[in-house]
Design a protein around this motif. Structure first.
Motif, mmCIF file in Angstrom:
data_model
loop_
_atom_site.group_PDB
_atom_site.id
_atom_site.type_symbol
_atom_site.label_atom_id
_atom_site.label_comp_id
_atom_site.label_asym_id
_atom_site.label_seq_id
_atom_site.Cartn_x
_atom_site.Cartn_y
_atom_site.Cartn_z
ATOM 1 N N THR A 10 0.807 -1.224 0.000
ATOM 2 C CA THR A 10 0.000 0.000 0.000
ATOM 3 C C THR A 10 0.837 1.270 0.000
ATOM 4 O OG1 THR A 10 -0.160 -0.127 2.412
ATOM 5 C CG2 THR A 10 -1.966 -1.107 1.126
ATOM 6 N N LYS A 11 2.050 1.210 0.534
ATOM 7 C CA LYS A 11 2.892 2.409 0.539
ATOM 8 C C LYS A 11 3.929 2.317 -0.587
ATOM 9 C CE LYS A 11 6.324 0.799 3.810
ATOM 10 N NZ LYS A 11 7.242 1.213 4.812
ATOM 11 N N GLU A 12 4.525 3.438 -0.901
ATOM 12 C CA GLU A 12 5.553 3.474 -1.941
ATOM 13 C C GLU A 12 6.829 2.798 -1.439
ATOM 14 O OE1 GLU A 12 5.149 4.603 -5.087
ATOM 15 O OE2 GLU A 12 3.050 4.904 -4.525
#
Length: 163
Positions: A10-12
């Motif tokens: 979900t995060k970079e």
């Protein structure tokens, strides 16, 4: 599909380097799983197949266990146990070394050569299918880039030991 989507992240990624390394590991695992299906038909694991290919490449002279271990794709601390299983299947045999009485040489048997011969076509077909979306220039570029990554790893390990 992007790597981020495939692993449901979900995060970079913290960097492109992190994304690349995770992508390499993820891709290598997917390739390994695809290969395992081919080997299962012959009752082999990837490491057993690797040992058989190494021994076939020795052109009938056989190799000591430590030399096999040094040539393996996935370095395994249990090469002797893997060789024992190949002996049980009749794919390899052990012989005393002619040059060093303390050493044992592992040789591929006719049964092992036959199994590899039967695996060659499905393995080559799968390899082509996996790389189907790459042209020859892209394949060559990827080979060169992976060689550079391995060189960087070797340099890192040398520098780490020197400290």
């Amino acid at each position: 599909m992007s790597l981020k989507d495939e692993i449901k992240q979900t995060k970079e990624f913290s960097s492109k380097s992190e994304e690349l390394l995770i992508g390499l590991l993820f891709t290598a695992d997917r390739i390994k799983k695809a290969m395992e299906d081919d080997f299962k038909e012959f009752g082999l694991t990837q490491q057993q197949y690797n040992i058989l290919r190494i021994l076939r490449g020795s052109k009938g002279t056989g190799l000591p266990t430590m030399e096999i271990a040094n040539r393996m794709i996935n370095k395994a601390p249990n090469v002797t146990r893997i060789v024992d299983r190949l002996i049980d299947k009749g794919f390899v045999c052990r012989e005393d070394s002619l040059t060093d009485r303390r050493q044992v040489v592992v040789c591929i048997s006719e049964t092992g050569l036959k199994a590899l011969g039967e695996l060659d076509e499905p393995i080559n077909k799968r390899n082509k299918e996996i790389l189907n979306d790459l042209n020859q220039n892209e394949i060559n570029e990827l080979i060169n880039n992976l060689e550079n990554v391995r060189l960087s790893i070797n340099n890192y390990q040398i520098n780490k030991k020197a400290k």
